[in-house]
Design a protein around this motif. Structure first.
Motif, PDB file in Angstrom:
ATOM      1  N   ARG A  76       0.682  -5.883   1.320  1.00  0.00           N
ATOM      2  CA  ARG A  76       1.696  -4.496   2.028  1.00  0.00           C
ATOM      3  C   ARG A  76       0.143  -3.876   2.271  1.00  0.00           C
ATOM      4  O   ARG A  76      -0.010  -3.055   2.386  1.00  0.00           O
ATOM      5  CB  ARG A  76       1.777  -4.345   0.689  1.00  0.00           C
ATOM      6  CG  ARG A  76       3.463  -5.380   0.905  1.00  0.00           C
ATOM      7  CD  ARG A  76       3.811  -4.532  -0.399  1.00  0.00           C
ATOM      8  NE  ARG A  76       5.697  -5.041  -0.595  1.00  0.00           N
ATOM      9  CZ  ARG A  76       6.254  -6.132  -0.743  1.00  0.00           C
ATOM     10  NH1 ARG A  76       5.251  -7.509  -1.219  1.00  0.00           N
ATOM     11  NH2 ARG A  76       7.526  -6.318  -1.216  1.00  0.00           N
ATOM     12  N   LEU A 125       1.407  -0.214   2.931  1.00  0.00           N
ATOM     13  CA  LEU A 125       2.485  -0.336   3.764  1.00  0.00           C
ATOM     14  C   LEU A 125       3.497  -0.402   2.942  1.00  0.00           C
ATOM     15  O   LEU A 125       3.164  -0.685   1.643  1.00  0.00           O
ATOM     16  CB  LEU A 125       3.085  -1.382   4.467  1.00  0.00           C
ATOM     17  CG  LEU A 125       1.994  -1.929   5.829  1.00  0.00           C
ATOM     18  CD1 LEU A 125       2.433  -2.974   5.738  1.00  0.00           C
ATOM     19  CD2 LEU A 125       2.713  -0.731   6.894  1.00  0.00           C
ATOM     20  N   LYS A 126       4.544   1.220   2.454  1.00  0.00           N
ATOM     21  CA  LYS A 126       4.878   1.663   1.616  1.00  0.00           C
ATOM     22  C   LYS A 126       6.550   1.660   2.028  1.00  0.00           C
ATOM     23  O   LYS A 126       6.865   3.226   2.979  1.00  0.00           O
ATOM     24  CB  LYS A 126       5.155   3.048   0.910  1.00  0.00           C
ATOM     25  CG  LYS A 126       3.887   2.645  -0.176  1.00  0.00           C
ATOM     26  CD  LYS A 126       3.659   4.027  -0.710  1.00  0.00           C
ATOM     27  CE  LYS A 126       2.126   3.847  -1.402  1.00  0.00           C
ATOM     28  NZ  LYS A 126       2.356   4.859  -3.034  1.00  0.00           N
ATOM     29  N   GLU A 127       7.403   1.163   2.033  1.00  0.00           N
ATOM     30  CA  GLU A 127       8.763   0.907   2.847  1.00  0.00           C
ATOM     31  C   GLU A 127       8.978   1.215   3.958  1.00  0.00           C
ATOM     32  O   GLU A 127       8.093   0.242   4.555  1.00  0.00           O
ATOM     33  CB  GLU A 127       9.879   1.865   2.192  1.00  0.00           C
ATOM     34  CG  GLU A 127       9.864   1.919   0.595  1.00  0.00           C
ATOM     35  CD  GLU A 127      10.760   2.784  -0.465  1.00  0.00           C
ATOM     36  OE1 GLU A 127      10.932   3.838   0.615  1.00  0.00           O
ATOM     37  OE2 GLU A 127      11.018   3.084  -1.390  1.00  0.00           O
ATOM     38  N   LYS A 128       8.779   2.166   4.417  1.00  0.00           N
ATOM     39  CA  LYS A 128       8.770   1.600   6.390  1.00  0.00           C
ATOM     40  C   LYS A 128       7.650   3.644   6.903  1.00  0.00           C
ATOM     41  O   LYS A 128       7.502   4.056   7.330  1.00  0.00           O
ATOM     42  CB  LYS A 128      10.295   3.401   6.881  1.00  0.00           C
ATOM     43  CG  LYS A 128      11.356   2.114   6.792  1.00  0.00           C
ATOM     44  CD  LYS A 128      12.740   2.459   7.408  1.00  0.00           C
ATOM     45  CE  LYS A 128      13.776   1.062   6.725  1.00  0.00           C
ATOM     46  NZ  LYS A 128      14.315   1.393   8.071  1.00  0.00           N
ATOM     47  N   LYS A 129       6.974   3.113   5.944  1.00  0.00           N
ATOM     48  CA  LYS A 129       5.670   4.617   5.411  1.00  0.00           C
ATOM     49  C   LYS A 129       4.227   3.879   5.898  1.00  0.00           C
ATOM     50  O   LYS A 129       4.529   2.874   4.823  1.00  0.00           O
ATOM     51  CB  LYS A 129       5.779   5.549   5.349  1.00  0.00           C
ATOM     52  CG  LYS A 129       7.125   5.988   5.335  1.00  0.00           C
ATOM     53  CD  LYS A 129       7.048   7.500   3.311  1.00  0.00           C
ATOM     54  CE  LYS A 129       7.963   8.411   4.104  1.00  0.00           C
ATOM     55  NZ  LYS A 129       8.277   9.487   3.327  1.00  0.00           N
TER      56      LYS A 129
END
Length: 166
Positions: A76, A125-129
């Motif tokens: 991630r 990368l965090k979820e869709k951000k």
């Protein structure tokens, strides 16, 4: 390796041995067996239960030879150095272009501000951000000259906000 083991199996028919060699002839079929998935359909005339038993024994033999399978962790975050990204401005916004694993297909991410990004960046990368962290250059003040003066601060000091609350 595995071929002599297959040849030595006395309980296996010639058809069963052909199925095993057919699986070992293709890396994709080996990956299917190791991943506990069925390989593509074959033209062999064996019952479904017999084919599953052959594939089970073949998987165990492959695991003994190969050893423990490698596990892939989903990353991630990734660290990029200066040669792995570039920043540019287009249509009034600033973007960062990152290299990817596919040749000539970079990843372009829009930035929220107009920043001077240098050195290493860290993409999270965090979820869709996508969050990009970087080290901002610091201005180091010049050293003061002259005699040193002390500043006294006590724990008993009371601080108030602009509304008068303590």
């Amino acid at each position: 390796m595995i071929n002599p083991k297959i040849q030595q199996r006395l309980r296996w028919s010639e058809e069963a041995k052909r199925v095993a060699f057919w699986v070992l002839n293709s890396p994709q079929r080996i990956a299917c067996v190791l991943g506990k998935r069925k390989p593509p359909a074959s033209t062999f005339h064996l019952t479904k239960e017999r084919q599953e038993a052959i594939l089970f024994r073949l998987r165990k033999d492959l695991q003994k030879v190969i050893g423990r399978l490698l596990r892939v962790r989903e990353a991630r975050s990734i660290l990029y150095d200066e040669e792995m990204y570039r920043t540019f401005e287009e249509k009034g916004g600033q973007y960062v272009a990152l290299v990817s694993l596919e040749r000539d297909k970079g990843i372009v991410i829009p930035l929220a501000g107009n920043l001077k990004i240098r050195r290493m960046i860290y993409l999270v990368l965090k979820e869709k951000k996508a969050v990009i962290s970087y080290v901002a250059p610091l201005k180091v003040p010049k050293r003061l000259e002259g005699e040193a003066d002390g500043i006294e601060a006590r724990l008993s000091e009371v601080f108030t906000d602009d509304h008068g609350k303590k």
